[in-house]
Enzyme design. Structure first.
Site, mmCIF file in Angstrom:
data_model
loop_
_atom_site.group_PDB
_atom_site.id
_atom_site.type_symbol
_atom_site.label_atom_id
_atom_site.label_comp_id
_atom_site.label_asym_id
_atom_site.label_seq_id
_atom_site.Cartn_x
_atom_site.Cartn_y
_atom_site.Cartn_z
ATOM 1 N N HIS A 17 0.824 -1.216 0.000
ATOM 2 C CA HIS A 17 0.000 0.000 0.000
ATOM 3 C C HIS A 17 0.859 1.267 0.000
ATOM 4 O O HIS A 17 0.385 2.340 -0.356
ATOM 5 C CB HIS A 17 -0.942 0.005 1.218
ATOM 6 C CG HIS A 17 -1.859 -1.169 1.217
ATOM 7 N ND1 HIS A 17 -3.187 -1.090 0.869
ATOM 8 C CD2 HIS A 17 -1.623 -2.480 1.470
ATOM 9 C CE1 HIS A 17 -3.728 -2.299 0.915
ATOM 10 N NE2 HIS A 17 -2.792 -3.155 1.282
ATOM 11 N N HIS A 24 -6.940 -4.661 11.210
ATOM 12 C CA HIS A 24 -5.967 -5.265 10.281
ATOM 13 C C HIS A 24 -4.565 -4.822 10.684
ATOM 14 O O HIS A 24 -3.662 -5.626 10.834
ATOM 15 C CB HIS A 24 -6.316 -4.828 8.857
ATOM 16 C CG HIS A 24 -5.363 -5.312 7.805
ATOM 17 N ND1 HIS A 24 -5.215 -6.641 7.488
ATOM 18 C CD2 HIS A 24 -4.500 -4.639 6.994
ATOM 19 C CE1 HIS A 24 -4.307 -6.761 6.521
ATOM 20 N NE2 HIS A 24 -3.859 -5.561 6.209
ATOM 21 N N ASP A 47 -7.564 -2.200 3.475
ATOM 22 C CA ASP A 47 -7.715 -3.612 3.835
ATOM 23 C C ASP A 47 -8.611 -3.767 5.066
ATOM 24 O O ASP A 47 -8.538 -4.777 5.762
ATOM 25 C CB ASP A 47 -6.346 -4.245 4.146
ATOM 26 C CG ASP A 47 -5.497 -4.435 2.901
ATOM 27 O OD1 ASP A 47 -5.964 -4.094 1.800
ATOM 28 O OD2 ASP A 47 -4.361 -4.933 3.047
ATOM 29 N N HIS A 86 -8.008 -4.651 -2.638
ATOM 30 C CA HIS A 86 -7.676 -5.954 -3.225
ATOM 31 C C HIS A 86 -8.849 -6.565 -3.966
ATOM 32 O O HIS A 86 -10.005 -6.381 -3.570
ATOM 33 C CB HIS A 86 -7.223 -6.951 -2.136
ATOM 34 C CG HIS A 86 -5.912 -6.627 -1.512
ATOM 35 N ND1 HIS A 86 -4.701 -6.990 -2.064
ATOM 36 C CD2 HIS A 86 -5.609 -5.959 -0.370
ATOM 37 C CE1 HIS A 86 -3.720 -6.563 -1.293
ATOM 38 N NE2 HIS A 86 -4.232 -5.928 -0.251
HETATM 39 ZN ZN ZN Z 1 -3.139 -5.028 1.298
HETATM 40 FE FE FE Z 2 -2.632 -4.831 4.458
#
Ligand code: ZN
Ligand code: FE
Length: 256
Positions: free
Chosen positions: A62, A115, A134, A172
């Site tokens: 990222h 996350h 994410d 993603h």
């Molecule tokens: Zn990621």
């Molecule tokens: Fe990540």
């Protein structure tokens, strides 16, 4: 306030970088630039120059392009203030409730830890766009690397409260795998069955399944549905409280 033109740039295996452009001012932000060449290619093709990088969290897929893009364009890097030491080249440190301007477009920052401890999301109300990184995926959510299930559930609830027609630009293309898991825990969810058929078709055609809308996520994403009787029954937690159901669902996905 201004509406952003958003271009989706697929990079590496399954990452999406987004370029968000405000035509009025010429400002352009790259959200989570994992890599440099595809971003520069789109900028050149569109005739845009990069003014900002917006990072959702510190992971390399990222932030990998941060320093080189800043070097080449002089752009300003925005990231989570609480995680500043892990965001390469950070200039502007933001946190819960802060506003981020991309030219005339104003984005609101939500802290959505789970996350990672310093994960944030950017919501551009006028554009109806949420950059969720994410934290929230299409039919899924991020793995809990640095947070508890209770924390992640709290984070997701902030995003669930946004307008239902908000488009969710996650980082993603995990949708098909997420959907297979979702069907395993909510087999009787008709919206989910229908969505999965559409997703399978898109992937056969090599098309992105992202962005989705928040309405679709609320109807089909098991991580937003700990109140679902179907889900609770399938995983053996009928009448369970949301955090317990969410935690168990996350655990099952980790081992799916
Ligand atoms: Zn990621
Ligand atoms: Fe990540």
């Amino acid at each position: 306030m201004a509406k952003l033109e958003i271009v989706q740039v697929p990079v590496m295996n399954d990452n999406y970088v987004y370029l968000a452009h405000d035509a009025g001012s010429g400002a352009t932000a790259a959200v989570d630039p994992a890599v440099v060449p595809p971003v520069l290619a789109v900028l050149e093709e569109k005739g845009w120059s990069l003014s900002h990088i917006l990072n959702t969290h510190h992971h390399g897929d990222h932030t990998g392009g941060n320093l080189e893009l800043k070097d080449r364009t002089g752009c300003t890097i925005v990231g989570c203030g609480g995680d500043a030491e892990r965001i390469p080249g950070i200039d502007v440190r933001v946190g819960e409730g802060d506003s981020v301007s991309v030219g005339g477009a104003a984005g609101k920052v939500f802290e959505v830890p789970g996350h990672t401890s310093g994960h944030i999301a950017y919501w551009f109300e006028e554009s109806g766009a949420l950059f969720s990184g994410d934290a929230l995926f299409a039919m899924g959510c991020g793995r809990l690397f640095e947070g508890s299930a209770a924390q992640m559930w709290q984070s997701l609830q902030k995003l669930m409260a946004l307008p239902a027609d908000t488009r969710v630009y996650c980082a993603h293309e995990y949708t098909q795998a997420n959907g297979r898991f979702a069907l395993s825990v909510e087999p009787d969810n008709a919206d989910l069955v229908a969505r999965m058929a559409a997703v399978d078709q898109l992937r056969r055609d090599d098309q992105p399944t992202v962005p989705s809308t928040l309405a679709e996520e609320l109807a089909t994403n098991p991580f937003l549905r700990p109140d679902s009787g179907d889900l609770q029954r399938t995983i053996g937690l009928e009448g369970g409280d949301p955090v317990t159901v969410f935690a168990r669902t996350r655990e099952l996905k980790d081992n799916f």
